[in-house]
Write an enzyme that holds these catalytic residues in place. Structure first.
Site, PDB file in Angstrom:
ATOM      1  N   GLY A 130     -19.604   3.044 -11.612  1.00 17.15           N
ATOM      2  CA  GLY A 130     -20.292   3.214 -10.339  1.00 17.15           C
ATOM      3  C   GLY A 130     -21.440   2.245 -10.130  1.00 17.15           C
ATOM      4  O   GLY A 130     -21.794   1.455 -11.008  1.00 17.15           O
ATOM      5  N   GLY A 132     -24.670   1.222 -10.399  1.00 19.53           N
ATOM      6  CA  GLY A 132     -25.828   1.600 -11.202  1.00 19.53           C
ATOM      7  C   GLY A 132     -27.130   0.976 -10.745  1.00 19.53           C
ATOM      8  O   GLY A 132     -28.208   1.387 -11.183  1.00 19.53           O
ATOM      9  N   LYS A 153     -28.508  -5.321  -4.277  1.00 21.39           N
ATOM     10  CA  LYS A 153     -28.240  -5.276  -5.722  1.00 21.39           C
ATOM     11  C   LYS A 153     -29.559  -5.495  -6.449  1.00 21.39           C
ATOM     12  O   LYS A 153     -30.221  -6.516  -6.271  1.00 21.39           O
ATOM     13  CB  LYS A 153     -27.243  -6.367  -6.112  1.00 21.39           C
ATOM     14  CG  LYS A 153     -26.862  -6.343  -7.597  1.00 21.39           C
ATOM     15  CD  LYS A 153     -25.778  -7.362  -7.870  1.00 21.39           C
ATOM     16  CE  LYS A 153     -25.371  -7.361  -9.336  1.00 21.39           C
ATOM     17  NZ  LYS A 153     -24.290  -8.335  -9.607  1.00 21.39           N
ATOM     18  N   GLY A 166     -31.768   0.036 -13.149  1.00 21.74           N
ATOM     19  CA  GLY A 166     -31.509  -0.111 -11.731  1.00 21.74           C
ATOM     20  C   GLY A 166     -31.983  -1.422 -11.134  1.00 21.74           C
ATOM     21  O   GLY A 166     -31.975  -1.582  -9.916  1.00 21.74           O
ATOM     22  N   ASP A 300     -12.971  -2.644 -12.617  1.00 21.42           N
ATOM     23  CA  ASP A 300     -14.031  -2.258 -11.682  1.00 21.42           C
ATOM     24  C   ASP A 300     -14.659  -3.471 -11.004  1.00 21.42           C
ATOM     25  O   ASP A 300     -15.462  -3.319 -10.072  1.00 21.42           O
ATOM     26  CB  ASP A 300     -15.120  -1.442 -12.402  1.00 21.42           C
ATOM     27  CG  ASP A 300     -15.730  -2.197 -13.569  1.00 21.42           C
ATOM     28  OD1 ASP A 300     -15.012  -2.432 -14.554  1.00 21.42           O
ATOM     29  OD2 ASP A 300     -16.924  -2.568 -13.500  1.00 21.42           O
ATOM     30  N   ASN A 301     -14.299  -4.668 -11.429  1.00 25.47           N
ATOM     31  CA  ASN A 301     -14.818  -5.892 -10.829  1.00 25.47           C
ATOM     32  C   ASN A 301     -13.765  -6.612  -9.980  1.00 25.47           C
ATOM     33  O   ASN A 301     -13.899  -7.798  -9.703  1.00 25.47           O
ATOM     34  CB  ASN A 301     -15.335  -6.848 -11.909  1.00 25.47           C
ATOM     35  CG  ASN A 301     -16.593  -6.337 -12.583  1.00 25.47           C
ATOM     36  OD1 ASN A 301     -17.325  -5.540 -12.007  1.00 25.47           O
ATOM     37  ND2 ASN A 301     -16.843  -6.781 -13.800  1.00 25.47           N
TER      38      ASN A 301
END
Length: 546
Positions: A130, A132, A153, A166, A300-301
């Site tokens: 997810g 992050g 981001k 984060g 996930d990328n």
């Protein structure tokens, strides 16, 4: 500082003529309300910065955590502002715009969420991952009717941060900002980047080389743009967590909003899988053509839209090596340059398996049939990409050998990938064996030392004749697809070093140069951006630490 302001002002003025109808007062700029993703299941956990296993949701509602201290604007993409967000670049000089990028100001209609997804990392299922450190801010429909989702981001902790803070640092944010825009203008399908800010006072700890020697770095935020942020891993998490109902809701949503040419009938899911696969294989063929190596091709990328996403330890091949790996964390060279088409196919296989809970037996069988065609599709796309780089538009018997032999000669002589193809376009094919002519072309000069160079040149000439390609045609085709400049790691490193000293001139210059990467740029030539890379550049190391 004065030089930096001058360059930023110059870039702003260059776009003003293009943006006469664009918004000049950022306070008037608004999101579409509600965003389309509001129709999807959203988890509303008030303890948003506590890691948690989210269930039955596509997103989590999470506020941004603004950068602390004085925030500076590092750079903007004038093209992204004018062509995507309908903004006059002059808004970049406003306090509201800088606060927007820093996570302090949310325009009307915004809804900040973080996306839940999973993924296979280096071939192993990693479970929930997810966003992050990323927040989708809202949805904007521009004057062309296009829908875009701005995402920050480095904007703070989320339920998906796990052990992260984060945040993102300046060096990685510069790399993503420049590469996103450079790839767009090269012709690679990609997410975009609109702006980048940094706080010199807000520091985070990073161990850049994983050596146990962490240091403080300035926190930064980059605003990325995409029609949506769904990945292959967006479906995989629902498969692994046994949530087929939510998966079906998500897939229907994606098709409705992002694949509107696909009809809502019994063929819908098969056609969607086929389109996702072809888009990603088209993308990876473009990567191969420019020597781009992603570095972390986990599921996930990989975007379902077939656009390059999540620029981490990427690199552009310099002295040619088919086994080139830009990421020091990739010990097994799983994601090496030459393996990228194969890895995308592997990822698409996992994607097909993830879809099975919402498929009928017939749909599963038909997707299996589609999968059997994908390897050939990928190989054909990559071959055609290379042939176009050589000025050829048809596919003949023996073309694969022609390409492979050139690449092998390049590897044997350590010739440069980008420079070799560009210099081939700049030399008459009848002069490719003229040592005097090639001495002035630093990469071809290396290549001509190979014992088989003359043999390859003759094959190339014969192949041009077989297609009846004139010299004028050949050169015209080649200069359109073989750039003079790509974001080489040493070029980026120089810009990063200056930026870490509060000098953003080179970052802004790179954005200007990479708007026209196929044209010779006087400033870039003075800086040696198309010359042989400096010897120190070959020792550069990249990692996922950012």
């Amino acid at each position: 500082m004065r030089r930096a302001l001058c360059l930023l002002t110059t870039l702003v003025h260059e776009y003003k003529n293009m943006s006469m109808k664009n918004t000049k007062n950022f306070k008037e700029w608004k999101f579409k309300e509600p965003p389309s993703y509001a129709e999807l299941p959203i988890d509303d956990n008030p303890e948003y910065n506590v890691p948690v296993a989210v269930k039955n949701a596509v997103f989590s509602k999470v506020p941004t955590e603004p950068l602390m201290g004085k925030v500076q604007l590092v750079c903007v993409s004038g093209d992204a502002l004018t062509e995507i967000l309908d903004l006059d670049p002059a808004v970049a000089e406003s306090e509201e715009f800088v606060d927007f990028i820093a996570g302090k100001y949310l325009p009307e209609g915004g809804l900040t969420v973080c996306h839940r997804y999973g993924g296979y990392q280096f071939g192993v299922w990693a479970d929930q991952l997810g966003d992050g450190r990323a927040h989708i801010l809202g949805e904007y429909v521009n004057s062309k009717g296009e829908t875009w989702q701005p995402q920050l981001k480095g904007s703070g902790e989320t339920p998906y941060s796990r052990f992260g803070d984060g945040r993102a640092v300046l060096r990685s944010s510069i790399r993503e900002m420049v590469a996103s825009e450079a790839c767009h203008f090269l012709g690679i399908p990609t997410t975009r980047a609109a702006a980048l800010v940094v706080s010199e006072e807000h520091k985070v700890w990073r161990d850049k080389t994983y050596s146990g020697h962490a240091r403080q770095e300035s926190a930064a935020i980059v605003m990325r743009l995409s029609p949506s942020w769904f990945r292959l891993g967006s479906l995989e998490i629902f498969d692994k967590r046994k949530e087929p109902h939510t998966m079906k809701i998500l897939v229907d949503h994606i098709i409705k909003h992002n694949f509107q040419d696909i009809r809502d009938d019994e063929d819908k899911y098969v056609n969607w899988y086929t389109e996702v696969a072809h888009r990603n294989l088209d993308m990876v063929a473009a990567w191969q053509g420019f020597g781009f190596t992603h570095g972390v091709l986990n599921t996930d990328n990989v975007s379902v839209l077939g656009v390059t996403i999540d620029y981490g330890p990427y690199g552009f091949v310099e002295h040619y090596n088919r086994h080139y790996v830009p990421n020091t964390s990739d010990d097994m060279a799983r994601y090496a340059y030459s393996k990228q088409p194969e890895i995308i196919l592997w990822n698409l296989e996992k994607f097909a398996l993830a879809m099975e809970p919402i498929l009928s037996d017939d749909q599963k069988r038909r997707i299996q049939d589609v999968r059997r065609t994908l390897e050939k599709y990928a190989n054909d796309k990559v071959l055609r990409t290379y042939l176009l780089k050589l000025g050829l538009s048809e596919v003949h018997d023996g073309d694969e050998q022609l390409v492979d032999q050139l690449l092998q000669l390049m590897q044997n002589t350590m010739a440069d990938f980008t420079a070799t193809f560009r210099q081939l376009a700049e030399v008459d094919s009848k002069q490719l064996l003229d040592k005097t002519v090639l001495e002035g072309k630093w990469s071809l000069n290396k290549l001509q030392e190979a014992s088989q160079w003359s043999v390859w040149v003759q094959k190339y000439r014969d192949r041009l004749n077989a297609e009846n390609v004139s010299e004028e045609q050949r050169c015209a085709r080649m200069v359109k697809v073989n750039p003079v400049y790509v974001p080489r790691n040493w070029i980026l490193q120089e810009a990063i070093a200056d930026a870490e000293k509060n000098d953003f001139d080179k970052v802004r210059l790179l954005l200007k140069i990479f708007r026209n990467p196929f044209e010779v740029n006087e400033e870039a030539e003075i800086l040696g951006y198309s010359a042989q890379p400096p010897s120190w550049s070959y020792g550069l190391k990249l990692s996922c630490s950012s």
